[in-house]
Design an enzyme around this catalytic site. Structure first.
Site, PDB file in Angstrom:
ATOM      1  N   CYS A  98      -1.852  13.891 -14.913  1.00 40.56           N
ATOM      2  CA  CYS A  98      -2.581  15.114 -15.229  1.00 40.56           C
ATOM      3  C   CYS A  98      -4.007  15.029 -14.678  1.00 40.56           C
ATOM      4  CB  CYS A  98      -2.610  15.304 -16.745  1.00 40.56           C
ATOM      5  SG  CYS A  98      -3.460  16.802 -17.251  1.00 40.56           S
ATOM      6  N   CYS A 119      -5.856  15.347 -18.799  1.00 39.27           N
ATOM      7  CA  CYS A 119      -5.634  14.357 -19.862  1.00 39.27           C
ATOM      8  C   CYS A 119      -5.007  13.088 -19.268  1.00 39.27           C
ATOM      9  CB  CYS A 119      -4.770  14.942 -20.985  1.00 39.27           C
ATOM     10  SG  CYS A 119      -3.017  15.096 -20.580  1.00 39.27           S
ATOM     11  N   GLY A 150       3.070  -4.623   8.979  1.00 37.40           N
ATOM     12  CA  GLY A 150       3.030  -3.179   9.237  1.00 37.40           C
ATOM     13  C   GLY A 150       1.890  -2.409   8.601  1.00 37.40           C
ATOM     14  N   THR A 151       0.690  -3.012   8.659  1.00 31.32           N
ATOM     15  CA  THR A 151      -0.475  -2.220   8.227  1.00 31.32           C
ATOM     16  C   THR A 151      -1.539  -2.244   9.313  1.00 31.32           C
ATOM     17  OG1 THR A 151      -2.258  -1.961   6.605  1.00 31.32           O
ATOM     18  CG2 THR A 151      -1.410  -4.190   6.889  1.00 31.32           C
ATOM     19  N   SER A 152      -2.225  -1.101   9.469  1.00 33.46           N
ATOM     20  CA  SER A 152      -3.315  -1.041  10.454  1.00 33.46           C
ATOM     21  C   SER A 152      -4.538  -1.800   9.935  1.00 33.46           C
ATOM     22  CB  SER A 152      -3.676   0.410  10.759  1.00 33.46           C
ATOM     23  OG  SER A 152      -4.038   1.067   9.556  1.00 33.46           O
ATOM     24  N   CYS A 166      -1.093  19.382 -21.941  1.00 32.78           N
ATOM     25  CA  CYS A 166      -2.298  20.222 -22.032  1.00 32.78           C
ATOM     26  C   CYS A 166      -2.266  21.453 -21.126  1.00 32.78           C
ATOM     27  CB  CYS A 166      -3.545  19.385 -21.742  1.00 32.78           C
ATOM     28  SG  CYS A 166      -3.753  18.982 -19.990  1.00 32.78           S
ATOM     29  N   HIS A 226      -1.424   1.647  -4.142  1.00 27.45           N
ATOM     30  CA  HIS A 226      -1.861   3.032  -3.949  1.00 27.45           C
ATOM     31  C   HIS A 226      -1.015   4.033  -4.728  1.00 27.45           C
ATOM     32  CE1 HIS A 226      -4.009   1.789   0.060  1.00 27.45           C
ATOM     33  NE2 HIS A 226      -4.663   1.409  -1.019  1.00 27.45           N
ATOM     34  N   GLN A 253       0.848  -1.202   0.000  1.00 26.80           N
ATOM     35  CA  GLN A 253       0.000   0.000   0.000  1.00 26.80           C
ATOM     36  C   GLN A 253       0.882   1.250   0.000  1.00 26.80           C
ATOM     37  OE1 GLN A 253      -3.406  -0.573   3.073  1.00 26.80           O
ATOM     38  NE2 GLN A 253      -1.831  -2.045   3.638  1.00 26.80           N
TER      39      GLN A 253
HETATM   40  C1  BJW Z   1       4.863  -1.179  12.571  1.00 33.37           C
HETATM   41  C2  BJW Z   1       6.002  -0.471  12.798  1.00 33.37           C
HETATM   42  C3  BJW Z   1       7.180  -1.176  12.677  1.00 33.37           C
HETATM   43  C4  BJW Z   1       4.450   0.910  13.036  1.00 33.37           C
HETATM   44  N1  BJW Z   1       7.135  -2.447  12.392  1.00 33.37           N
HETATM   45  N2  BJW Z   1       4.746  -2.427  12.271  1.00 33.37           N
HETATM   46  C5  BJW Z   1     -15.028  -1.185   3.109  1.00 33.37           C
HETATM   47  C6  BJW Z   1     -15.314  -0.842   4.416  1.00 33.37           C
HETATM   48  C7  BJW Z   1     -15.143   0.479   4.855  1.00 33.37           C
HETATM   49  C8  BJW Z   1     -14.688   1.464   3.993  1.00 33.37           C
HETATM   50  C9  BJW Z   1     -14.414   1.124   2.699  1.00 33.37           C
HETATM   51  C10 BJW Z   1     -14.581  -0.173   2.264  1.00 33.37           C
HETATM   52  N3  BJW Z   1     -14.211  -0.237   0.952  1.00 33.37           N
HETATM   53  C11 BJW Z   1     -13.796   0.994   0.570  1.00 33.37           C
HETATM   54  C12 BJW Z   1     -13.926   1.850   1.607  1.00 33.37           C
HETATM   55  C13 BJW Z   1     -13.595   3.295   1.608  1.00 33.37           C
HETATM   56  C14 BJW Z   1     -12.136   3.592   1.778  1.00 33.37           C
HETATM   57  C15 BJW Z   1     -11.674   3.027   3.122  1.00 33.37           C
HETATM   58  O1  BJW Z   1     -11.008   2.018   3.209  1.00 33.37           O
HETATM   59  N4  BJW Z   1     -12.014   3.720   4.203  1.00 33.37           N
HETATM   60  C16 BJW Z   1     -11.650   3.276   5.562  1.00 33.37           C
HETATM   61  C17 BJW Z   1     -10.539   4.170   6.110  1.00 33.37           C
HETATM   62  C18 BJW Z   1     -12.868   3.377   6.419  1.00 33.37           C
HETATM   63  N5  BJW Z   1     -11.334   3.068   0.675  1.00 33.37           N
HETATM   64  C19 BJW Z   1     -11.188   3.752  -0.457  1.00 33.37           C
HETATM   65  O2  BJW Z   1     -11.734   4.826  -0.640  1.00 33.37           O
HETATM   66  C20 BJW Z   1     -10.338   3.123  -1.538  1.00 33.37           C
HETATM   67  N6  BJW Z   1     -11.019   3.216  -2.789  1.00 33.37           N
HETATM   68  C21 BJW Z   1     -12.083   2.479  -3.069  1.00 33.37           C
HETATM   69  O3  BJW Z   1     -12.529   1.629  -2.323  1.00 33.37           O
HETATM   70  O4  BJW Z   1     -12.655   2.796  -4.283  1.00 33.37           O
HETATM   71  C22 BJW Z   1     -13.876   2.159  -4.642  1.00 33.37           C
HETATM   72  C23 BJW Z   1     -14.327   2.784  -5.960  1.00 33.37           C
HETATM   73  C24 BJW Z   1     -14.665   1.946  -7.005  1.00 33.37           C
HETATM   74  C25 BJW Z   1     -15.099   2.519  -8.217  1.00 33.37           C
HETATM   75  C26 BJW Z   1     -15.155   3.899  -8.349  1.00 33.37           C
HETATM   76  C27 BJW Z   1     -14.820   4.724  -7.308  1.00 33.37           C
HETATM   77  C28 BJW Z   1     -14.385   4.155  -6.089  1.00 33.37           C
HETATM   78  C29 BJW Z   1      -9.047   3.885  -1.734  1.00 33.37           C
HETATM   79  C30 BJW Z   1      -8.167   3.869  -0.528  1.00 33.37           C
HETATM   80  C31 BJW Z   1      -6.929   4.704  -0.793  1.00 33.37           C
HETATM   81  C32 BJW Z   1      -6.099   4.912   0.462  1.00 33.37           C
HETATM   82  N7  BJW Z   1      -5.118   5.889   0.184  1.00 33.37           N
HETATM   83  C33 BJW Z   1      -4.096   6.187   1.185  1.00 33.37           C
HETATM   84  C34 BJW Z   1      -3.274   7.386   0.657  1.00 33.37           C
HETATM   85  C35 BJW Z   1      -2.384   6.939  -0.492  1.00 33.37           C
HETATM   86  C36 BJW Z   1      -1.521   8.027  -0.963  1.00 33.37           C
HETATM   87  C37 BJW Z   1      -0.603   8.552   0.116  1.00 33.37           C
HETATM   88  O5  BJW Z   1       0.185   7.816   0.719  1.00 33.37           O
HETATM   89  O6  BJW Z   1      -0.658   9.748   0.326  1.00 33.37           O
HETATM   90  O7  BJW Z   1      -3.256   5.046   1.381  1.00 33.37           O
HETATM   91  S1  BJW Z   1      -4.733   6.488   2.812  1.00 33.37           S
HETATM   92  C38 BJW Z   1      -3.409   5.710   3.667  1.00 33.37           C
HETATM   93  O8  BJW Z   1      -3.868   4.538   4.371  1.00 33.37           O
HETATM   94  C39 BJW Z   1      -2.463   5.208   2.572  1.00 33.37           C
HETATM   95  C40 BJW Z   1      -2.048   3.880   3.107  1.00 33.37           C
HETATM   96  O9  BJW Z   1      -1.557   3.077   2.071  1.00 33.37           O
HETATM   97  C41 BJW Z   1      -3.305   3.370   3.748  1.00 33.37           C
HETATM   98  C42 BJW Z   1      -3.094   2.290   4.776  1.00 33.37           C
HETATM   99  O10 BJW Z   1      -2.322   2.745   5.840  1.00 33.37           O
HETATM  100  P1  BJW Z   1      -1.271   1.741   6.507  1.00 33.37           P
HETATM  101  O11 BJW Z   1      -0.207   1.406   5.565  1.00 33.37           O
HETATM  102  O12 BJW Z   1      -1.992   0.616   7.123  1.00 33.37           O
HETATM  103  O13 BJW Z   1      -0.601   2.703   7.608  1.00 33.37           O
HETATM  104  P2  BJW Z   1      -1.079   3.040   9.094  1.00 33.37           P
HETATM  105  O14 BJW Z   1      -0.330   4.240   9.523  1.00 33.37           O
HETATM  106  O15 BJW Z   1      -2.560   3.097   9.179  1.00 33.37           O
HETATM  107  O16 BJW Z   1      -0.615   1.782   9.960  1.00 33.37           O
HETATM  108  C43 BJW Z   1       0.735   1.498  10.216  1.00 33.37           C
HETATM  109  C44 BJW Z   1       0.802   0.156  10.951  1.00 33.37           C
HETATM  110  O17 BJW Z   1       2.152  -0.194  11.108  1.00 33.37           O
HETATM  111  C45 BJW Z   1       0.184   0.197  12.359  1.00 33.37           C
HETATM  112  O18 BJW Z   1      -0.615  -0.957  12.538  1.00 33.37           O
HETATM  113  C46 BJW Z   1       1.399   0.151  13.310  1.00 33.37           C
HETATM  114  O19 BJW Z   1       1.141  -0.551  14.512  1.00 33.37           O
HETATM  115  C47 BJW Z   1       2.390  -0.591  12.465  1.00 33.37           C
HETATM  116  N8  BJW Z   1       3.776  -0.246  12.710  1.00 33.37           N
HETATM  117  N9  BJW Z   1       5.651   0.865  13.105  1.00 33.37           N
HETATM  118  C48 BJW Z   1       5.927  -3.073  12.185  1.00 33.37           C
HETATM  119  N10 BJW Z   1       8.363  -0.544  12.914  1.00 33.37           N
HETATM  120 ZN    ZN Z   2      -2.695  16.996 -19.414  1.00 37.30          ZN
END
Ligand code: BJW
Ligand code: ZN
Length: 281
Positions: free
Chosen positions: A156, A159, A220-222, A183, A148, A120
């Site tokens: 863009c 476009c 390492g994902t929440s 564009c 992601h 991710q």
């Molecule tokens: C350690 C450590 C160490 C610390 N060692 N561990 C079903 C249910 C509910 C909601 C939804 C659902 N399906 C879809 C949704 C909506 C939404 C969603 O999930 N919302 C929830 C938050 C409620 N999802 C979306 O909108 C997705 N799109 C989608 O479903 O589209 C459908 C669609 C279809 C057709 C047309 C239109 C739409 C898109 C989700 C995109 C997420 N984007 C982000 C930003 C990316 C760009 C950026 O980085 O800026 O992605 S948000 C952010 O969260 C980022 C991450 O990849 C993602 C996950 O976070 P991650 O990696 O888990 O990090 P943390 O900080 O949360 O956790 C860190 C973990 O590490 C912790 O557990 C620590 O304990 C641990 N840790 N140090 C080991 N040293």
């Molecule tokens: Zn363009």
């Protein structure tokens, strides 16, 4: 009554490995014996490289949560602010290098024909780790599926133009933001924000890997963001094992066969490094 069990006067319990060691041995055995492995990573795998996580300490930027910034609405409202956040993160990530967990996972995927990394993360550190491997092996297999997107690509807003971009972004004013060479419209980071669909081909491949995997190793994902979080559930539902490496409990803990508590750099190499690899034989 709670005392150490003895046999022939010799205490038994001190000879047994602690539960964490037993869990590590079991995890290693699952990985060693698996025909097919999906590694799902999140921000925690890069935390030890110095990349801030989203939801832990340091996850806030200027008191804003990622959910307030990582949306198309936030970008439409204030593109300069959102670009400023990405420019700040780009600068931090540029100074980071892959850690022992990235490297161990890259070697696993390189050596094991049927292990793939699905991340991710947008920081590119899995790809940087893959780039350290010998070219002679199946290095391509160690390249991650980046669900992601990438912080080092732009696309863009108007476009179809999409390009790599590592140079710093000047987000001091709307006028200084990068624009499309084709564009002239505003460029945006090539990442997936909340409410946006993931790239269909990558998503399909990831779910196929999850359904076929004997082991889904989740690092390492929440596990609160979907659809990525459902990959582990998919492996579990298909009869595979889920092994979790995280400092804390997550929604995945309840479906995991084994949960290993600790940081990715401390735990992951011990889980994956000792397998004999196709490329090392
Ligand atoms: C350690 C450590 C160490 C610390 N060692 N561990 C079903 C249910 C509910 C909601 C939804 C659902 N399906 C879809 C949704 C909506 C939404 C969603 O999930 N919302 C929830 C938050 C409620 N999802 C979306 O909108 C997705 N799109 C989608 O479903 O589209 C459908 C669609 C279809 C057709 C047309 C239109 C739409 C898109 C989700 C995109 C997420 N984007 C982000 C930003 C990316 C760009 C950026 O980085 O800026 O992605 S948000 C952010 O969260 C980022 C991450 O990849 C993602 C996950 O976070 P991650 O990696 O888990 O990090 P943390 O900080 O949360 O956790 C860190 C973990 O590490 C912790 O557990 C620590 O304990 C641990 N840790 N140090 C080991 N040293
Ligand atoms: Zn363009």
């Amino acid at each position: 009554m709670g005392g150490t069990r003895r046999e022939g006067g010799r205490p038994l319990t001190p000879d047994r490995p602690p539960a964490t060691d037993q869990a590590l041995f079991r995890a290693r055995a699952h990985v060693r014996d698996a025909e097919s492995i999906l590694v799902l990573t999140g921000a925690g795998v890069s935390a030890d490289s110095g990349v801030p996580t989203f939801r832990g300490p340091g996850g806030l930027w200027k008191q804003r949560r990622p959910e307030e910034l990582a949306t198309p609405e936030a970008f439409s409202r204030d593109p300069r602010l959102v670009w400023e956040w990405y420019a700040w993160r780009q600068e931090r990530i540029r100074a980071c290098v892959p850690n022992a967990a990235h490297l161990a996972l890259a070697r696993l995927a390189w050596g094991h024909g049927r292990a793939r990394i699905v991340t991710q993360n947008i920081d590119g550190l899995h790809a940087d780790a893959a780039a350290t491997l010998p070219v002679s092996g199946a290095r391509g297999n160690a390249m991650p599926l980046e669900l992601h997107g990438s912080i080092f690509r732009v696309r863009c807003t108007s476009c179809a133009s999409r390009t790599a971009r590592r140079e710093p972004i000047d987000a001091t004013s709307v006028e200084s933001l990068p624009t499309c060479p084709s564009c002239g419209e505003l460029l945006r980071p090539d990442v997936v924000w909340f409410g946006e669909p993931l790239e269909p081909a990558a998503l399909t491949e990831a779910f196929e890997l999850a359904a076929a995997a004997d082991v889904c190793l989740v690092v390492g994902t929440s596990a609160v963001v979907h659809p990525a979080a459902r990959l582990a559930t998919t492996t579990r539902a298909a009869g595979g094992h889920v092994i979790e490496v995280n400092r804390e409990e997550t929604p995945i803990t309840s479906i995991a066969s084994i949960s290993l508590r600790g940081s990715a750099v401390e735990v992951v190499p011990g889980v994956v490094s000792e397998r004999r690899t196709a490329n090392s034989e």
